[in-house]
Design a protein around this motif. Structure first.
Motif, short mmCIF file in Angstrom:
data_model
loop_
_atom_site.label_atom_id
_atom_site.label_comp_id
_atom_site.label_asym_id
_atom_site.label_seq_id
_atom_site.Cartn_x
_atom_site.Cartn_y
_atom_site.Cartn_z
N ASN A 183 57.03 81.46 92.18
CA ASN A 183 56.48 80.11 92.28
C ASN A 183 56.02 80.16 93.86
O ASN A 183 54.30 79.95 93.37
CB ASN A 183 56.33 79.77 91.85
N GLY A 220 54.38 82.27 95.55
CA GLY A 220 52.14 82.28 95.23
C GLY A 220 51.87 81.48 95.41
O GLY A 220 50.68 81.67 96.03
N CYS A 252 53.47 87.34 91.51
CA CYS A 252 54.32 85.83 92.27
C CYS A 252 54.11 85.33 91.47
O CYS A 252 55.16 85.14 90.61
CB CYS A 252 54.55 85.66 93.14
N HIS A 253 53.05 84.53 90.55
CA HIS A 253 53.67 83.70 89.14
C HIS A 253 53.41 84.55 88.08
O HIS A 253 54.20 83.72 87.57
CB HIS A 253 52.10 82.83 89.63
N ARG A 254 53.25 85.41 87.98
CA ARG A 254 53.66 86.22 86.98
C ARG A 254 54.91 86.83 86.56
O ARG A 254 55.75 86.64 85.50
CB ARG A 254 52.77 87.25 86.24
N ALA A 280 57.06 85.16 88.57
CA ALA A 280 57.94 83.70 88.48
C ALA A 280 58.14 83.20 86.81
O ALA A 280 59.04 82.55 85.82
CB ALA A 280 57.23 82.65 89.13
N ARG A 281 56.90 83.27 85.92
CA ARG A 281 56.91 83.27 84.33
C ARG A 281 58.14 83.56 83.77
O ARG A 281 59.01 83.31 82.78
CB ARG A 281 55.71 82.82 84.11
N ASP A 322 55.34 75.37 85.11
CA ASP A 322 54.08 75.33 86.22
C ASP A 322 53.96 76.89 86.71
O ASP A 322 52.97 77.10 87.57
CB ASP A 322 55.43 74.51 86.79
N ALA A 323 54.43 77.57 87.07
CA ALA A 323 54.40 79.20 86.23
C ALA A 323 53.06 79.40 85.80
O ALA A 323 51.60 80.39 86.85
CB ALA A 323 55.45 79.95 86.47
N SER A 334 49.76 77.25 87.73
CA SER A 334 49.86 78.40 89.01
C SER A 334 49.15 79.36 88.60
O SER A 334 48.05 80.09 89.13
CB SER A 334 51.38 78.43 89.54
N LEU A 335 49.31 80.04 87.18
CA LEU A 335 48.62 81.39 87.38
C LEU A 335 47.14 81.28 86.88
O LEU A 335 46.23 81.78 87.14
CB LEU A 335 49.68 82.34 86.88
#
Length: 715
Positions: free
Chosen positions: A516, A519, A534-536, A538-539, A553-554, A557-558
């Motif tokens: 995250n 990202g 990165c955010h995908r 991270a989730r 949070d991820a 952010s996404l």
């Protein structure tokens, strides 16, 4: 004709020398000598000393040019390192460099090149100090780490960032990208007369982007390479010392008489300044006579014969000092090579060595006496790059000792960074860190000053922790540094530390947090595809770990990335989902941020009434001044997009005033840009130009990819 010119001409004629003959002896051109005699050029002390020596004037000619007092006049940066009392000889090189830097209109770049240990830096610093008063706008020294063992060369982009910060460009105003930084740096030096000393360069490509466009500036470069690709540069080789000067250096350092044995020792050291200083320090430390040292050097003839070949010969010279050290000094010297390749603070070395302050001071003093370390007045300890190479090859302790030392250093760094982060960012969420607490910093400014000085070491500790299996601390330290890297826009170490930590992440939850953060760094750089990936990921990792907080949070952010990518409906769905989770969890600051995102998304869909409601609620929830400010700018943007120009003007004006109170140059520049957009929309081009000029004056990068006001102005 000046007094020096008259006396120089009189002595030349008395000696029966023509202009050409004296010029050849003193290593200057006949035309330049003629100008000196007729008073048509200004002469500095180094030039006068060269003529004095050539004519055997015993200092009488040199005395006609007064020595400049220490210090400098004017407001410029005085950034040159202190000279060394062991710098002897080099009269002709100094005079030639002084002439090139001060007297020549054609030379803007001087390159001092030579073999390792030839004293290139000392020569460059001496020449720069002699010329310093001719550069009223400043003299700057920057180590480019071109040949520093264990460290990567400083990239041109990072070098430009450091130079821009030296010239008081705020961190938030330093743009990303090599060309952008180079353009800003050249603009910063326009109309100034500055001397740049760029030390330890690796290649012409590393230097070229750093060269000013201002004709009055001069650049002095040192390198082990000739840098012949710098076509317009003037080159000066730093060769071996003359035999007499080599003995003089040995005497100055070692305090030995000038006899045949000293001359032999100097010759066996290859007349190389670094080797001579090491040999002299060995003598000064006691227990060795010049004769005994001569025999030892002669016995190592095979290794010393390689002195002209670079590192091997230098390592042989270092061995003379190293082998005479007691065991505890050998151990500390070896551990210094384990420390990241940047100046070390004493407290960090205490942790590294497991030593108390008094014990460490004694050991460092002895190593400093042997010229194996440098001790700065502010307490920082440094290793010359060649000394470090020797220590890495010949002095490193065993694996277990190194592992324990890295563990202690990592614990120290983690505790200090935690304390600094708590002082600088008291309200931000950070995962629990189970380390021994360090003394708190007195305030945010002190904490940030320490982080700005120590971040290269701290980034190196992250890498060491990963290398030595300290995976949990590696991730914790990287995560703690993220807020500072974000504040200072230090994207390169941000990405590097998090990638290292991600490679060794011990669990999905940790990997999710690191991804995250990665990202976020990519968003700041405008790399939206990389940020989304990165955010995908991270989730996915957070969900696999059962970390609901990290997963939401991820997702949030996404959603912001999707908004910037123009995928507004998808962004809105993601923000709606995260908003409900944040409300249920009582995370009200995240609720406020998500509502701002929803307001922006609804604005893009032209659902202005709903957007205004979301922005108003976000403003009512905001508690921190920066959050209130961002909510007001959001309201102004919505009003502008609705065509309500009077309301937009009022709200942008309020935001600009709040930005002053919150000390947010970014949000003020955004508000001023919005005022310019509003004035243009109302047909007042002159007012628009004034507002945009005010925004530009803040020198803040407003990326159009993430900021609507910047897109409107550009479009």
């Amino acid at each position: 004709m000046t007094e020096l010119g008259q006396e120089l001409r009189r002595r030349r004629l008395s000696a029966g020398l023509s202009l050409a003959a004296l010029a050849a002896t003193a290593h200057f051109t006949k035309g330049y000598l003629s100008k000196v005699e007729t008073g048509r050029v200004r002469v500095n002390r180094g030039v006068a000393e060269a003529y004095d020596k050539a004519l055997g004037a015993g200092g009488e000619l040199a005395a006609l040019v007064p020595v400049r007092p220490p210090g400098r006049e004017g407001p410029g940066i005085a950034g040159l390192p202190a000279g060394t009392r062991h710098f002897l000889g080099r009269e002709s090189e100094l005079a030639a460099l002084s002439t090139a830097l001060v007297e020549s209109d054609d030379v803007r770049v001087c390159v001092v090149h030579g073999m390792a240990g030839a004293g290139k830096t000392a020569l460059a610093v001496a020449a720069a100090r002699a010329a310093e008063r001719d550069f009223p706008d400043g003299s700057v020294f920057l180590d480019l780490r071109g040949h520093t063992p264990g460290a990567s060369p400083l990239s041109a982009e990072e070098a430009l960032r450091q130079l821009l910060r030296l010239f008081e460009v705020p961190a938030e105003e330093v743009p990303t990208g090599l060309d952008a930084r180079a353009n800003l740096f050249r603009g910063r030096l326009r109309g100034r007369k500055v001397l740049l000393v760029l030390d330890n360069a690796r290649s012409a490509a590393q230097i070229a982007p750093l060269l000013p466009g201002e004709p009055a500036c001069r650049v002095l470069v040192t390198s082990r390479n000739r840098l012949s690709a710098l076509d317009d540069a003037w080159h000066q080789e730093a060769g071996l010392l003359d035999p007499g000067d080599a003995v003089a250096v040995l005497r100055a350092v070692g305090g030995v008489p000038a006899d045949e044995v000293a001359a032999e020792v100097a010759a066996l050291c290859g007349r190389l300044p670094l080797a001579l200083r090491i040999a002299g320090a060995r003598l000064a430390a006691g227990g060795w006579t010049p004769e005994r040292l001569r025999r030892r050097l002669a016995g190592e003839h095979t290794r010393l014969a390689a002195l002209d070949d670079g590192e091997r010969g230098v390592a042989a010279a270092f061995a003379v000092s190293y082998e005479g050290l007691p065991e505890e000094q050998r151990r500390l010297f070896g551990l210094l090579a384990v420390h990241p390749a940047a100046p070390a603070e004493a407290a960090a070395l205490e942790a590294l060595a497991g030593a108390g302050p008094g014990e460490l001071d004694h050991l460092l003093d002895r190593l400093h006496d042997a010229h194996l370390v440098t001790l700065a007045p502010e307490g920082l300890v440094g290793l010359h790059d060649l000394v470090r190479a020797f220590a890495l090859r010949h002095a490193r302790p065993g694996t277990e000792d190194r592992r324990a030392a890295v563990g202690r250093l990592t614990e120290y760094a983690t505790a200090r960074v935690l304390a600094a982060d708590e002082a600088a960012e008291p309200d931000r969420y950070r995962p629990p860190v189970d380390c021994e607490r360090a003394a708190p910093f007195p305030d945010a400014d002190t904490a940030l000053a320490w982080l700005r000085e120590q971040w290269p070491v701290l980034a190196g500790v992250v890498e060491l922790a990963g290398e030595y299996g300290l995976h949990r601390r590696c991730a914790q330290l990287a995560l703690l540094l993220r807020a500072f890297f974000f504040r200072e826009k230090l994207f390169e170490p941000w990405l590097r530390t998090h990638r290292v930590a991600l490679e060794v992440a011990a669990d999905d939850a940790t990997a999710g947090m690191l991804l995250n953060n990665l990202g976020m760094a990519h968003v700041e750089r405008g790399e939206l595809a990389e940020a989304a990936d990165c955010h995908r990921r991270a989730r996915e990792r957070c969900l696999a770990a059962g970390d609901e907080r990290g997963a939401v949070d991820a997702l949030s952010s996404l959603a912001w990335v999707r908004l910037y990518q123009g995928e507004v409906e998808e962004a809105l769905r993601g923000l709606e989902e995260t908003l409900s989770v944040y409300r249920a969890a009582g995370r009200m600051r995240n609720v406020e941020i998500a509502m701002r995102g929803r307001a922006l998304a609804l604005t893009e869909l032209r659902r202005f009434a709903e957007a205004a409601e979301q922005a108003a609620e976000a403003r009512s929830l905001a508690r921190r001044p920066p959050d209130v400010l961002m909510a007001v700018n959001c309201q102004a943007w919505i009003a502008f997009r609705r065509g309500e120009h009077e309301a937009a003007e009022r709200l942008y004006t309020e935001a600009a005033e709040l930005a002053d109170l919150a000390d947010s140059r970014y949000e003020r520049a955004r508000a001023l840009t919005g005022l310019g957009n509003t004035a243009r929309a109302r047909g007042d081009a002159a007012a628009a130009a004034r507002w945009w000029a005010a925004a530009d004056g803040l020198r803040v990068d407003l990326p159009p990819v993430v900021l609507g006001e910047a897109r409107v102005r550009a479009g």
